[in-house]
Design a protein around this motif. Structure first.
Motif, PDB file in Angstrom:
ATOM      1  N   CYS B 294      54.996  69.388  35.169  1.00  0.00           N
ATOM      2  CA  CYS B 294      54.725  70.826  35.259  1.00  0.00           C
ATOM      3  C   CYS B 294      55.369  71.546  34.080  1.00  0.00           C
ATOM      4  O   CYS B 294      54.763  72.428  33.450  1.00  0.00           O
ATOM      5  CB  CYS B 294      55.286  71.407  36.554  1.00  0.00           C
ATOM      6  N   GLU B 295      56.598  71.146  33.775  1.00  0.00           N
ATOM      7  CA  GLU B 295      57.342  71.777  32.695  1.00  0.00           C
ATOM      8  C   GLU B 295      56.614  71.575  31.369  1.00  0.00           C
ATOM      9  O   GLU B 295      56.434  72.513  30.580  1.00  0.00           O
ATOM     10  CB  GLU B 295      58.743  71.163  32.649  1.00  0.00           C
ATOM     11  N   LYS B 296      56.139  70.335  31.159  1.00  0.00           N
ATOM     12  CA  LYS B 296      55.434  70.003  29.921  1.00  0.00           C
ATOM     13  C   LYS B 296      54.161  70.847  29.780  1.00  0.00           C
ATOM     14  O   LYS B 296      53.875  71.409  28.719  1.00  0.00           O
ATOM     15  CB  LYS B 296      55.068  68.509  29.960  1.00  0.00           C
ATOM     16  N   ALA B 297      53.410  70.940  30.899  1.00  0.00           N
ATOM     17  CA  ALA B 297      52.166  71.716  30.860  1.00  0.00           C
ATOM     18  C   ALA B 297      52.457  73.181  30.553  1.00  0.00           C
ATOM     19  O   ALA B 297      51.724  73.823  29.788  1.00  0.00           O
ATOM     20  CB  ALA B 297      51.431  71.579  32.194  1.00  0.00           C
ATOM     21  N   LEU B 298      53.517  73.709  31.145  1.00  0.00           N
ATOM     22  CA  LEU B 298      53.868  75.115  30.913  1.00  0.00           C
ATOM     23  C   LEU B 298      54.226  75.342  29.445  1.00  0.00           C
ATOM     24  O   LEU B 298      53.812  76.326  28.828  1.00  0.00           O
ATOM     25  CB  LEU B 298      55.047  75.534  31.814  1.00  0.00           C
ATOM     26  N   LYS B 299      54.970  74.395  28.885  1.00  0.00           N
ATOM     27  CA  LYS B 299      55.349  74.516  27.472  1.00  0.00           C
ATOM     28  C   LYS B 299      54.118  74.523  26.589  1.00  0.00           C
ATOM     29  O   LYS B 299      54.008  75.301  25.649  1.00  0.00           O
ATOM     30  CB  LYS B 299      56.281  73.361  27.075  1.00  0.00           C
ATOM     31  N   GLU B 300      53.171  73.611  26.906  1.00  0.00           N
ATOM     32  CA  GLU B 300      51.955  73.540  26.094  1.00  0.00           C
ATOM     33  C   GLU B 300      51.155  74.836  26.152  1.00  0.00           C
ATOM     34  O   GLU B 300      50.437  75.191  25.227  1.00  0.00           O
ATOM     35  CB  GLU B 300      51.081  72.366  26.562  1.00  0.00           C
ATOM     36  N   MET B 301      51.278  75.521  27.281  1.00  0.00           N
ATOM     37  CA  MET B 301      50.557  76.793  27.422  1.00  0.00           C
ATOM     38  C   MET B 301      51.410  77.956  26.933  1.00  0.00           C
ATOM     39  O   MET B 301      51.027  79.116  27.112  1.00  0.00           O
ATOM     40  CB  MET B 301      50.178  77.021  28.889  1.00  0.00           C
ATOM     41  N   ASN B 302      52.563  77.661  26.376  1.00  0.00           N
ATOM     42  CA  ASN B 302      53.507  78.688  25.939  1.00  0.00           C
ATOM     43  C   ASN B 302      53.898  79.631  27.069  1.00  0.00           C
ATOM     44  O   ASN B 302      54.175  80.811  26.848  1.00  0.00           O
ATOM     45  CB  ASN B 302      52.936  79.528  24.789  1.00  0.00           C
TER      46      ASN B 302
END
Lengths: 202, 308
Positions: B294-302
């Motif tokens: 989840c954290e990774k996906a959020l980072k990718e979406m800024n």
């Protein structure tokens, strides 16, 4: 009054023997008393091992029907309790083995990060979990269940009979058709595995 | 005695299964050796933790079990060949049934009795009793509903019959697919449900199959079945209804593997609609993989990691 706490058989109560004889002669009260003397501990054993009320119910039914059908052939060469527990443990071991096969068949999961072993995943996850994230009880309960699942059916059975049912290893050996020494080794392996999996909790 | 030898004795010491000699030696050693004393203490603590996992069978379960047994024994009691037994067993069955309530008067329980019952009944030649059609032939399963002995030593049995048939064909065959869809959500055996869902999963293009897979993902009690359903939904992970089901599974499924799969499928593509859910899961999901994903996906979406 009969003591049916699971240790009754180890003491070979004369009451039980006379009940068995009476039931063999066709005394309905005696059979009913025999069932009622042992059925709670049988159900508890099945419930603890299989952790499913439905499965425990099946084990109960099958075990006491086998007793009913074969009681005439019981010759008192061991205690009734041992004889009954041979029947019950055989049925439970069959169930545990079937489950193990089913579990192994579905233990590998594919994620976008590649194939992972689901059982490993659980362990890593539990070990890495922040204790504040979930209540300690839930975490502990889950980990104990996983650790119990990690034992072989036979180790699980010996551990269950010794730890939760309070039977002596000599009696356990007799029930499982093996020696006290083999039961001892089995219990040792079981506790070692539990220590390895749960050591950081205690 | 060496530390290694003592460690081997510790579990047996705890359970009181050592000989008096071994017990003395173990005690003497742990008195001197603090490392082994700690080991002994943690064995005790582990045992105490395990004690808390003891399960008691609910009282209603015991009552149900006793009723099952009474019913089954009653069924067996109707066997005419062994009259003295018949009479007392029948009486016993009635007594036992009297003090337990009959949730299943004669049901699944009686099924188990059938093999025994039939086996005993058949070789006796049945002495003119018309039981020939009762004998379960291969592929026919009977479920005895009631068994009543009469005064002539005959028995009246009411039973349901289930006949096994085979259907053979490709998964694209409509009939086969219909059977698989039914098995995927009606069959009691989770093994059969897993197989049915596994066979259907490559046909998820059909709306009916897709719905069945979503239904299995959200409602099947067996995690193996839910995982298979997820596999089938993978190619459809962009469709809104499927994403809804995946989000439900990610938030509410209690199985780690299911949530791990669900988060993978949901985060395969950028989707601003799920930011809130991901932020929430970073904070509260029990599973480390799910949180990091989840954290990774959020980072990718800024997007920010926390909800503040």
């Amino acid at each position: 009054m009969l003591d049916a706490t699971g240790t009754a058989g180890a003491r070979v109560s004369p009451d039980v023997d006379s009940l068995v004889r009476a039931a063999q002669r066709g005394d309905q009260d005696a059979f009913e008393q025999l069932v009622r003397a042992y059925d709670q501990s049988v159900l508890r054993l099945a419930m603890n091992l299989l952790r499913s009320p439905e499965d425990a119910r099946d084990v109960y039914q099958e075990a006491f029907l086998r007793v009913y059908r074969n009681l005439h052939a019981f010759r008192f060469d061991c205690s009734f309790h041992t004889w009954l527990y041979r029947i019950v443990t055989n049925i439970c071991l069959d169930q545990l083995r079937k489950r193990k096969v089913r579990k192994e068949e579905s233990a590998v999961v594919e994620t976008s990060e590649g194939v992972i072993d689901r059982t490993d995943g659980y362990e890593e996850e539990a070990a890495a979990a922040n204790p504040e994230r979930m209540t300690w009880n839930r975490q502990l309960g889950q980990r104990i269940d996983d650790a119990l699942e990690g034992l072989t059916p036979r180790e699980r059975m010996v551990f269950e009979l010794r730890h939760y049912q309070g039977l002596r290893l000599r009696n356990i050996g007799e029930i499982l058709g093996t020696t006290e020494e083999a039961a001892k080794n089995c219990l040792f392996r079981a506790t070692q595995k539990m220590r390895t999996r749960l050591g950081d909790l205690v | 005695m060496t530390c290694d030898a003592v460690r081997k004795l510790i579990p047996l010491y705890y359970y009181g299964e050592l000989t008096p000699d071994e017990e003395d030696q173990a005690e003497a050693h742990t008195h001197e050796c603090s490392a082994c004393a700690r080991e002994m203490e943690s064995a005790r603590a582990l045992a105490a933790a395990l004690d808390r996992r003891r399960m008691e069978a609910p009282a209603s379960l015991l009552a149900d079990c006793r009723a099952d047994l009474a019913a089954a024994v009653r069924g067996a009691a109707a066997e005419p060949a062994r009259k003295p037994w018949t009479l007392w067993l029948d009486a016993w069955g009635a007594t036992l049934a009297g003090f337990t309530h009959w949730r299943q008067p004669l049901g699944a329980a009686a099924l188990i009795a059938v093999g025994f019952f039939a086996a005993k009944l058949v070789p006796a030649g049945a002495g003119g009793v018309s039981t020939a059609s009762f004998v379960p032939s291969e592929g026919v399963f009977v479920n005895v509903r009631s068994a009543q002995p009469d005064s002539n030593g005959r028995v009246r049995i009411a039973y349901d019959e289930t006949r096994r048939r085979e259907a053979y064909g490709t998964v694209d065959n409509q009939e086969i697919q219909k059977l698989l869809l039914a098995a995927a959500h009606e069959e009691d055996d989770p093994g059969v449900r897993v197989e049915s869902v596994a066979l259907l999963k490559d046909r998820a293009g059909s709306g009916e199959v897709r719905d069945a897979l979503m239904n299995a993902l959200l409602h099947d009690s067996n995690p193996g079945v839910r995982l298979k359903a997820l596999e089938g939904l993978k190619p459809l992970a962009a469709e809104p209804p499927v994403r809804g089901a995946l989000s439900q599974a990610l938030q509410f499924d209690d199985n780690d593997a299911v949530r791990m799969q669900a988060v993978d499928l949901l985060t395969m593509r950028r989707d601003d609609a799920i930011v809130g859910m991901l932020q929430n899961l970073v904070q509260r999901d029990d599973n480390g993989y799910v949180r990091s994903k989840c954290e990774k996906a959020l980072k990718e979406m800024n997007a920010s990691i926390g909800t503040f």
